[in-house]
Design a protein around this motif. Structure first.
Motif, PDB file in Angstrom:
ATOM      1  N   THR A  96       0.437  -0.827   0.503  1.00  0.00           N
ATOM      2  CA  THR A  96       0.115   0.305   0.903  1.00  0.00           C
ATOM      3  C   THR A  96       0.906   1.582  -0.135  1.00  0.00           C
ATOM      4  O   THR A  96       0.762   2.308  -0.795  1.00  0.00           O
ATOM      5  N   GLU A  97       2.380   1.200   0.772  1.00  0.00           N
ATOM      6  CA  GLU A  97       3.069   2.688   0.447  1.00  0.00           C
ATOM      7  C   GLU A  97       3.576   2.631  -0.171  1.00  0.00           C
ATOM      8  O   GLU A  97       3.618   3.763  -0.985  1.00  0.00           O
ATOM      9  N   LEU A  98       4.563   1.612  -1.134  1.00  0.00           N
ATOM     10  CA  LEU A  98       4.905   1.662  -2.074  1.00  0.00           C
ATOM     11  C   LEU A  98       3.790   2.014  -3.150  1.00  0.00           C
ATOM     12  O   LEU A  98       4.813   2.325  -4.551  1.00  0.00           O
ATOM     13  N   ARG A  99       2.118   1.530  -3.362  1.00  0.00           N
ATOM     14  CA  ARG A  99       1.887   1.742  -4.198  1.00  0.00           C
ATOM     15  C   ARG A  99       1.530   3.524  -4.350  1.00  0.00           C
ATOM     16  O   ARG A  99       1.476   3.932  -4.940  1.00  0.00           O
ATOM     17  N   LYS A 100       1.461   4.100  -3.316  1.00  0.00           N
ATOM     18  CA  LYS A 100       1.364   5.343  -2.459  1.00  0.00           C
ATOM     19  C   LYS A 100       2.335   6.073  -3.502  1.00  0.00           C
ATOM     20  O   LYS A 100       1.880   6.958  -4.514  1.00  0.00           O
ATOM     21  N   ALA A 101       3.496   5.634  -3.274  1.00  0.00           N
ATOM     22  CA  ALA A 101       4.416   6.541  -3.475  1.00  0.00           C
ATOM     23  C   ALA A 101       5.379   6.469  -4.794  1.00  0.00           C
ATOM     24  O   ALA A 101       5.127   7.343  -5.449  1.00  0.00           O
ATOM     25  N   ALA A 102       4.543   5.971  -5.589  1.00  0.00           N
ATOM     26  CA  ALA A 102       4.981   5.273  -6.959  1.00  0.00           C
ATOM     27  C   ALA A 102       3.894   5.886  -7.818  1.00  0.00           C
ATOM     28  O   ALA A 102       4.375   6.605  -9.003  1.00  0.00           O
ATOM     29  N   LEU A 103       2.586   5.779  -7.310  1.00  0.00           N
ATOM     30  CA  LEU A 103       0.893   6.629  -8.433  1.00  0.00           C
ATOM     31  C   LEU A 103       1.564   8.205  -7.953  1.00  0.00           C
ATOM     32  O   LEU A 103       1.523   8.807  -9.053  1.00  0.00           O
ATOM     33  N   ALA A 104       1.956   8.411  -6.251  1.00  0.00           N
ATOM     34  CA  ALA A 104       2.250  10.342  -6.212  1.00  0.00           C
ATOM     35  C   ALA A 104       3.158  10.747  -6.917  1.00  0.00           C
ATOM     36  O   ALA A 104       3.282  11.673  -8.337  1.00  0.00           O
ATOM     37  N   ARG A 105       4.646   9.726  -7.697  1.00  0.00           N
ATOM     38  CA  ARG A 105       5.430  10.057  -8.616  1.00  0.00           C
ATOM     39  C   ARG A 105       4.785   9.982  -9.581  1.00  0.00           C
ATOM     40  O   ARG A 105       5.598  11.199 -10.950  1.00  0.00           O
ATOM     41  N   ARG A 106       4.635   9.360 -10.583  1.00  0.00           N
ATOM     42  CA  ARG A 106       3.530   9.640 -11.853  1.00  0.00           C
ATOM     43  C   ARG A 106       2.547  10.592 -12.087  1.00  0.00           C
ATOM     44  O   ARG A 106       3.235  10.965 -13.596  1.00  0.00           O
ATOM     45  N   ASP A 107       1.875  11.022 -10.882  1.00  0.00           N
ATOM     46  CA  ASP A 107       0.803  12.001 -10.937  1.00  0.00           C
ATOM     47  C   ASP A 107       1.609  13.191 -11.202  1.00  0.00           C
ATOM     48  O   ASP A 107       1.189  13.535 -11.336  1.00  0.00           O
ATOM     49  N   ALA A 108       3.141  13.164 -10.457  1.00  0.00           N
ATOM     50  CA  ALA A 108       4.041  14.399 -10.987  1.00  0.00           C
ATOM     51  C   ALA A 108       4.072  14.845 -11.774  1.00  0.00           C
ATOM     52  O   ALA A 108       4.772  15.530 -12.704  1.00  0.00           O
ATOM     53  N   LEU A 109       4.545  13.522 -12.880  1.00  0.00           N
ATOM     54  CA  LEU A 109       5.053  14.042 -14.171  1.00  0.00           C
ATOM     55  C   LEU A 109       3.825  14.966 -14.872  1.00  0.00           C
ATOM     56  O   LEU A 109       2.673  15.278 -14.816  1.00  0.00           O
ATOM     57  N   ASP A 110       5.029  15.643 -15.785  1.00  0.00           N
ATOM     58  CA  ASP A 110       4.243  16.609 -16.500  1.00  0.00           C
ATOM     59  C   ASP A 110       3.284  16.562 -17.859  1.00  0.00           C
ATOM     60  O   ASP A 110       3.850  15.133 -18.638  1.00  0.00           O
ATOM     61  N   PRO A 111       1.984  16.623 -17.694  1.00  0.00           N
ATOM     62  CA  PRO A 111       0.857  15.965 -18.424  1.00  0.00           C
ATOM     63  C   PRO A 111       1.534  16.002 -20.267  1.00  0.00           C
ATOM     64  O   PRO A 111       1.011  15.150 -20.709  1.00  0.00           O
ATOM     65  N   PHE A 112       2.347  16.656 -20.192  1.00  0.00           N
ATOM     66  CA  PHE A 112       2.675  16.911 -21.189  1.00  0.00           C
ATOM     67  C   PHE A 112       3.705  16.126 -22.090  1.00  0.00           C
ATOM     68  O   PHE A 112       3.875  15.423 -23.327  1.00  0.00           O
ATOM     69  N   TRP A 113       4.564  15.641 -20.601  1.00  0.00           N
ATOM     70  CA  TRP A 113       6.118  14.721 -21.379  1.00  0.00           C
ATOM     71  C   TRP A 113       5.228  13.849 -21.540  1.00  0.00           C
ATOM     72  O   TRP A 113       5.561  12.425 -22.424  1.00  0.00           O
ATOM     73  N   ARG A 114       4.350  13.762 -20.698  1.00  0.00           N
ATOM     74  CA  ARG A 114       3.408  12.213 -20.808  1.00  0.00           C
ATOM     75  C   ARG A 114       2.541  11.694 -21.882  1.00  0.00           C
ATOM     76  O   ARG A 114       3.212  10.312 -22.035  1.00  0.00           O
ATOM     77  N   VAL A 115       2.263  12.304 -23.478  1.00  0.00           N
ATOM     78  CA  VAL A 115       1.441  12.264 -23.999  1.00  0.00           C
ATOM     79  C   VAL A 115       3.234  11.921 -24.557  1.00  0.00           C
ATOM     80  O   VAL A 115       2.830  10.908 -25.702  1.00  0.00           O
ATOM     81  N   GLU A 116       3.837  12.577 -24.852  1.00  0.00           N
ATOM     82  CA  GLU A 116       5.546  12.517 -25.336  1.00  0.00           C
ATOM     83  C   GLU A 116       6.055  10.870 -25.475  1.00  0.00           C
ATOM     84  O   GLU A 116       6.197  10.205 -26.238  1.00  0.00           O
TER      85      GLU A 116
END
Length: 192
Positions: free
Chosen positions: A9-29
């Motif tokens: 649960t802790e690892l999931r929460k931390a990994a998803l927070a890192r993913r959420d912090a990625l720039d949306p335009f960068w994610r598209v590219e």
């Protein structure tokens, strides 16, 4: 709750927070780049059934990859959750209407054929260098893969994630499915 579950649960929460912090335009590219890499790296015979997924929240958008695989001859399907335990894969046909599947996703309706994929693009919250994954906690993919294996199938499993979702070690649980391959913006990784 077991210590393994609490750590997941802790690892999931931390990994998803890192993913959420990625720039949306960068994610598209990055998603478009991953589609090119995946198209070259994922070989199959024409007519092979490939399951993808409709991206939710900050997930990798695998739709460009799915459409690239369709161009190579794949039959596509998307997951449909039928109840709290069961997920099936419904055929994604060009021009067919999509319906709200919950969680901000869309997919083929009940009239679509239910297919058993031979290649599965698997979403995940976190992964480690051994190919162990942490899903979103409901176990739908673990059960769907087990159902296919009970039918005598061994689908090719390819995890889909961004590099930032890697964690040092995912705790092992008996029901976990190991992902032999993972596609990130850095390329295709083989674990087994």
């Amino acid at each position: 709750m077991s210590a393994e579950r609490m750590l997941k649960t802790e690892l999931r929460k931390a990994a998803l927070a890192r993913r959420d912090a990625l720039d949306p335009f960068w994610r598209v590219e990055a998603s478009l780049e991953m589609a090119e890499t995946g198209k070259a790296a994922i070989d199959f015979d024409p007519g092979t059934i490939v399951s993808g997924f409709w991206p939710m929240r900050s997930e990798v958008d695998v739709r460009p990859l799915m459409f690239a695989l369709r161009e190579k001859g794949a039959r596509l399907c998307l997951p449909a959750i039928l109840d709290r335990q069961t997920m099936v894969f419904r055929e994604l046909v060009r021009g067919a209407p999509l319906v709200d599947m919950g969680f901000g996703t869309a997919g083929p309706g009940e009239e679509a054929d239910v297919l058993d994929p031979s290649v599965m693009l698997v979403p995940l919250a976190a992964f480690d260098s051994r190919g162990h994954r942490i899903g979103y906690g409901a176990g739908y993919y673990d059960r769907a893969i087990a159902r296919l294996q009970a039918k005598g199938m061994t689908p090719r499993l390819i995890g889909i994630a961004f590099d930032c979702q890697e964690v040092p070690v995912v705790p092992n649980e008996w029901h976990d499915v190991i992902i032999p391959e993972l596609l990130t913006q850095s390329g295709m990784r083989q674990f087994l």
